[in-house]
Write a protein that holds these residues in place. Structure first.
Motif, PDB file in Angstrom:
ATOM      1  N   ALA A  30     -31.922  46.141   4.369  1.00  0.00           N
ATOM      2  CA  ALA A  30     -31.795  44.678   4.392  1.00  0.00           C
ATOM      3  C   ALA A  30     -31.671  44.117   2.974  1.00  0.00           C
ATOM      4  CB  ALA A  30     -32.998  44.063   5.097  1.00  0.00           C
ATOM      5  N   ILE A  31     -32.394  44.714   2.011  1.00  0.00           N
ATOM      6  CA  ILE A  31     -32.302  44.280   0.615  1.00  0.00           C
ATOM      7  C   ILE A  31     -30.877  44.485   0.099  1.00  0.00           C
ATOM      8  CG2 ILE A  31     -33.044  44.799  -1.748  1.00  0.00           C
ATOM      9  CD1 ILE A  31     -35.804  45.497  -0.601  1.00  0.00           C
ATOM     10  N   ILE A  32     -30.326  45.658   0.368  1.00  0.00           N
ATOM     11  CA  ILE A  32     -28.977  45.977  -0.096  1.00  0.00           C
ATOM     12  C   ILE A  32     -27.943  45.076   0.567  1.00  0.00           C
ATOM     13  CG2 ILE A  32     -27.202  47.779  -0.125  1.00  0.00           C
ATOM     14  CD1 ILE A  32     -29.509  49.821  -0.375  1.00  0.00           C
ATOM     15  N   ALA A  33     -28.090  44.858   1.859  1.00  0.00           N
ATOM     16  CA  ALA A  33     -27.131  44.020   2.595  1.00  0.00           C
ATOM     17  C   ALA A  33     -27.134  42.584   2.082  1.00  0.00           C
ATOM     18  CB  ALA A  33     -27.457  44.057   4.084  1.00  0.00           C
ATOM     19  N   LYS A  34     -28.319  42.064   1.777  1.00  0.00           N
ATOM     20  CA  LYS A  34     -28.405  40.693   1.283  1.00  0.00           C
ATOM     21  C   LYS A  34     -27.758  40.573  -0.087  1.00  0.00           C
ATOM     22  CE  LYS A  34     -29.554  36.427   1.759  1.00  0.00           C
ATOM     23  NZ  LYS A  34     -28.954  35.597   2.821  1.00  0.00           N
ATOM     24  N   ALA A  35     -27.962  41.558  -0.953  1.00  0.00           N
ATOM     25  CA  ALA A  35     -27.335  41.542  -2.275  1.00  0.00           C
ATOM     26  C   ALA A  35     -25.813  41.592  -2.152  1.00  0.00           C
ATOM     27  CB  ALA A  35     -27.846  42.716  -3.108  1.00  0.00           C
ATOM     28  N   GLU A  36     -25.314  42.380  -1.218  1.00  0.00           N
ATOM     29  CA  GLU A  36     -23.871  42.438  -0.980  1.00  0.00           C
ATOM     30  C   GLU A  36     -23.332  41.085  -0.514  1.00  0.00           C
ATOM     31  OE1 GLU A  36     -21.571  44.538  -1.507  1.00  0.00           O
ATOM     32  OE2 GLU A  36     -22.377  46.573  -1.546  1.00  0.00           O
ATOM     33  N   GLU A  37     -24.083  40.437   0.343  1.00  0.00           N
ATOM     34  CA  GLU A  37     -23.672  39.130   0.861  1.00  0.00           C
ATOM     35  C   GLU A  37     -23.572  38.102  -0.268  1.00  0.00           C
ATOM     36  OE1 GLU A  37     -25.867  35.629   3.388  1.00  0.00           O
ATOM     37  OE2 GLU A  37     -26.121  37.684   4.119  1.00  0.00           O
ATOM     38  N   VAL A  38     -24.577  38.076  -1.122  1.00  0.00           N
ATOM     39  CA  VAL A  38     -24.573  37.140  -2.251  1.00  0.00           C
ATOM     40  C   VAL A  38     -23.402  37.422  -3.179  1.00  0.00           C
ATOM     41  CG1 VAL A  38     -25.816  36.455  -4.347  1.00  0.00           C
ATOM     42  CG2 VAL A  38     -27.062  36.720  -2.179  1.00  0.00           C
ATOM     43  N   THR A  39     -23.191  38.701  -3.496  1.00  0.00           N
ATOM     44  CA  THR A  39     -22.129  39.081  -4.423  1.00  0.00           C
ATOM     45  C   THR A  39     -20.751  38.742  -3.871  1.00  0.00           C
ATOM     46  OG1 THR A  39     -23.510  40.867  -5.274  1.00  0.00           O
ATOM     47  CG2 THR A  39     -21.167  40.994  -5.740  1.00  0.00           C
ATOM     48  N   SER A  40     -20.535  38.965  -2.589  1.00  0.00           N
ATOM     49  CA  SER A  40     -19.242  38.637  -1.969  1.00  0.00           C
ATOM     50  C   SER A  40     -18.953  37.146  -2.068  1.00  0.00           C
ATOM     51  CB  SER A  40     -19.241  39.076  -0.504  1.00  0.00           C
ATOM     52  OG  SER A  40     -19.340  40.479  -0.402  1.00  0.00           O
ATOM     53  N   ARG A  41     -19.971  36.342  -1.849  1.00  0.00           N
ATOM     54  CA  ARG A  41     -19.782  34.886  -1.954  1.00  0.00           C
ATOM     55  C   ARG A  41     -19.445  34.468  -3.377  1.00  0.00           C
ATOM     56  NH1 ARG A  41     -24.646  32.624  -2.459  1.00  0.00           N
ATOM     57  NH2 ARG A  41     -24.045  31.764  -4.473  1.00  0.00           N
ATOM     58  N   LEU A  42     -20.151  35.038  -4.347  1.00  0.00           N
ATOM     59  CA  LEU A  42     -19.895  34.718  -5.751  1.00  0.00           C
ATOM     60  C   LEU A  42     -18.464  35.077  -6.147  1.00  0.00           C
ATOM     61  CD1 LEU A  42     -23.182  35.909  -7.511  1.00  0.00           C
ATOM     62  CD2 LEU A  42     -22.427  33.563  -7.211  1.00  0.00           C
ATOM     63  N   LYS A  43     -17.996  36.238  -5.717  1.00  0.00           N
ATOM     64  CA  LYS A  43     -16.646  36.682  -6.057  1.00  0.00           C
ATOM     65  C   LYS A  43     -15.593  35.717  -5.497  1.00  0.00           C
ATOM     66  CE  LYS A  43     -15.801  41.093  -5.524  1.00  0.00           C
ATOM     67  NZ  LYS A  43     -15.863  42.449  -4.887  1.00  0.00           N
ATOM     68  N   LYS A  44     -15.803  35.249  -4.276  1.00  0.00           N
ATOM     69  CA  LYS A  44     -14.850  34.305  -3.669  1.00  0.00           C
ATOM     70  C   LYS A  44     -14.866  32.983  -4.413  1.00  0.00           C
ATOM     71  CE  LYS A  44     -15.082  36.231   1.014  1.00  0.00           C
ATOM     72  NZ  LYS A  44     -15.527  36.004   2.423  1.00  0.00           N
ATOM     73  N   GLU A  45     -16.057  32.486  -4.741  1.00  0.00           N
ATOM     74  CA  GLU A  45     -16.162  31.205  -5.438  1.00  0.00           C
ATOM     75  C   GLU A  45     -15.561  31.309  -6.838  1.00  0.00           C
ATOM     76  OE1 GLU A  45     -20.230  29.985  -5.361  1.00  0.00           O
ATOM     77  OE2 GLU A  45     -20.255  29.653  -3.202  1.00  0.00           O
ATOM     78  N   PHE A  46     -15.772  32.438  -7.497  1.00  0.00           N
ATOM     79  CA  PHE A  46     -15.211  32.628  -8.826  1.00  0.00           C
ATOM     80  C   PHE A  46     -13.688  32.652  -8.773  1.00  0.00           C
ATOM     81  CE2 PHE A  46     -13.731  35.579 -12.191  1.00  0.00           C
ATOM     82  CZ  PHE A  46     -14.172  34.882 -13.313  1.00  0.00           C
ATOM     83  N   ALA A  47     -13.128  33.361  -7.799  1.00  0.00           N
ATOM     84  CA  ALA A  47     -11.676  33.437  -7.661  1.00  0.00           C
ATOM     85  C   ALA A  47     -11.084  32.062  -7.383  1.00  0.00           C
ATOM     86  CB  ALA A  47     -11.314  34.411  -6.529  1.00  0.00           C
ATOM     87  N   ASN A  48     -11.761  31.262  -6.581  1.00  0.00           N
ATOM     88  CA  ASN A  48     -11.275  29.918  -6.246  1.00  0.00           C
ATOM     89  C   ASN A  48     -11.356  28.964  -7.436  1.00  0.00           C
ATOM     90  OD1 ASN A  48     -10.701  30.699  -3.632  1.00  0.00           O
ATOM     91  ND2 ASN A  48     -12.705  30.049  -2.836  1.00  0.00           N
ATOM     92  N   SER A  49     -12.235  29.266  -8.395  1.00  0.00           N
ATOM     93  CA  SER A  49     -12.410  28.384  -9.550  1.00  0.00           C
ATOM     94  C   SER A  49     -11.422  28.651 -10.666  1.00  0.00           C
ATOM     95  CB  SER A  49     -13.838  28.531 -10.113  1.00  0.00           C
ATOM     96  OG  SER A  49     -14.015  29.802 -10.709  1.00  0.00           O
ATOM     97  N   ARG A  50     -10.701  29.760 -10.569  1.00  0.00           N
ATOM     98  CA  ARG A  50      -9.755  30.152 -11.635  1.00  0.00           C
ATOM     99  C   ARG A  50      -8.490  29.306 -11.596  1.00  0.00           C
ATOM    100  NH1 ARG A  50     -12.087  32.370 -15.678  1.00  0.00           N
ATOM    101  NH2 ARG A  50     -13.480  30.795 -14.943  1.00  0.00           N
TER     102      ARG A  50
END
Length: 443
Positions: free
Chosen positions: A423-443
């Motif tokens: 569950a710890i690993i899955a939650k970290a993956e979820e957070v990271t995926s969201r950050l990557k999408k938001e970063f790409a949209n901000s470029r």
């Protein structure tokens, strides 16, 4: 045989644990490796003897002639930066920081840091790391993660022109330093080039008021050092910090790639520590710190992994080996920095740098922050020189147990934590995926 609890069942700190049939490396100067048992009680090392018999043992771990030694202290980390692992590679420090890391961090929420820090703690435990010196924003989030998982953490303020403030750090200093042996707090600033002199003067006043040490990134690259000299009348980062009184109560710095003998004299004068991060410095092509000069100057030396965004792993065996072999290459002298120098920095030096003065050695009365190394693995044989085996041929796969405050949080490839690891690993993956999408949209 061990009666180790199932994963997720965290036992009381008051339990008695017998570590039997071990080789023991205390790291006390002049003491040779011995054989015997270690009794742990109330989170401390109660007794060390050739054979210990006690009727009230709650848990027995057969070390099978493996090596017990003080846990590794990761003396410079940015744990929540697991989000940046392998997404900001192959860039020089300034581009890495300003073009990738700072924009990603702007998207990071407090709750995100909590989940990402837990992922880092899992990795620390697999590498025999019993404590980290964590420098990041919103320290309450790492404090929460560490307390929940039972991992030891010294938190560090990281004021900049745009993030955190001296007032907030002082508030955290009083709030977090509540006597809990798991979590403590120190004052710090990110670096000279991200802080105005006004902020640093205010921080110096707080340090004097609290009689507290101050830590920061320092002298990490040649361009940083030259820029500091240009901004401050020829003073390099260490000289500038001293001129503001920031070193008056000790503390220290991270990296020190461009340290001079004059810098080391200043550090020795104030009882400061230098934390080297060889993996990060090599990956960012920042340079190689002069560790031979650090050791000869008498300045306390510790080792850190730095964050997962610049390393990218959090593997202490890798750092120990690099610390030693890069010095040999830098000096073109294979005897210039010994394996035992690296091992001392990874254990004793880290404890001193972090202020964990009750967990420096493996001896009676010290806190039970212990790592157990499997000496029966092929890469650890023959046993010609066990300490050198750890540094030059050791691997995190050799770690059988990581014990923090008397609790074996990791043993034989399994975690003993109050939360599901998946569950710890899955939650970290979820957070990271969201950050990557938001970063790409901000470029």
């Amino acid at each position: 045989m061990t009666s180790f609890p199932k994963e997720g069942e965290l036992k009381s700190q008051k339990m008695k644990t017998l570590l039997k049939n071990a080789r023991i490396l205390s790291m006390v100067p002049g003491e040779a490796i011995s054989e015997g048992d270690v009794l742990v009680e109330y989170g401390a090392i109660k007794k060390i003897a050739p054979k210990i018999k006690d009727k009230d043992i709650d848990e027995t771990i057969d070390c099978r002639k493996g090596l017990l030694l003080p846990g590794f202290k990761n003396a410079h980390t940015h744990s929540a930066m697991t989000f940046a692992r392998s997404c900001s590679d192959d860039l020089p420090l300034r581009d890495w920081l300003f073009e990738r890391i700072f924009p990603l961090e702007a998207l990071l929420g407090k709750e995100d840091q909590y989940h990402l820090s837990k992922l880092a703690i899992l990795e620390y435990l697999t590498s025999g790391i019993t404590a980290c010196f964590d420098m990041y924003y919103n320290p309450d989030e790492m404090a929460r993660a560490a307390r929940e998982l039972g991992f030891k953490c010294v938190l560090l303020g990281t004021v900049t022109d745009s993030r955190e403030s001296v007032e907030e750090m002082v508030e955290s200093y009083h709030k977090i330093n509540d006597g809990n042996p798991i979590v403590s707090y120190r004052l710090g600033f990110h670096a000279e080039y991200t802080c105005s002199e006004e902020i640093l003067v205010e921080l110096s006043k707080a340090s004097h008021r609290l009689r507290a040490p101050v830590y920061s990134h320092t002298s990490e690259t040649y361009s940083e050092t030259e820029g500091c000299k240009a901004r401050h009348n020829g003073l390099d980062p260490v000289e500038y910090a001293e001129s503001l009184g920031l070193l008056d109560y000790g503390g220290g710095g991270f990296h020190g790639v461009t340290f001079t003998k004059d810098d080391l004299a200043i550090y020795a004068k104030h009882g400061c520590s230098l934390v080297t991060c060889p993996g990060s410095n090599a990956k960012l092509a920042s340079g190689i710190a002069p560790l031979t000069d650090v050791v000869s100057s008498g300045v306390n030396l510790a080792i850190g992994t730095d964050g997962p965004g610049s390393n990218n792993g959090l593997d202490f065996f890798y750092e120990m080996r690099l610390a030693s072999v890069l010095q040999k290459l830098r000096t073109m002298d294979p005897a210039s920095f010994k394996g035992t120098d690296a091992l001392r920095a990874a254990t004793v030096g880290g404890s001193i740098a972090m202020g964990l003065l009750d967990a420096v050695y493996l001896k009676e009365g010290e806190r039970a922050d212990i790592v157990l190394i499997d000496l029966d693995r092929p890469n650890m044989r023959p046993l010609n020189d066990i300490p050198n085996n750890l540094v030059y041929s050791g691997s995190k796969d050799d770690v059988r147990m990581t014990m923090v405050e008397g609790k074996a949080l990791y043993l034989d490839g399994k975690f003993n934590l109050p939360e599901d690891v998946g569950a710890i690993i899955a939650k970290a993956e979820e957070v990271t995926s969201r950050l990557k999408k938001e970063f790409a949209n901000s470029r």
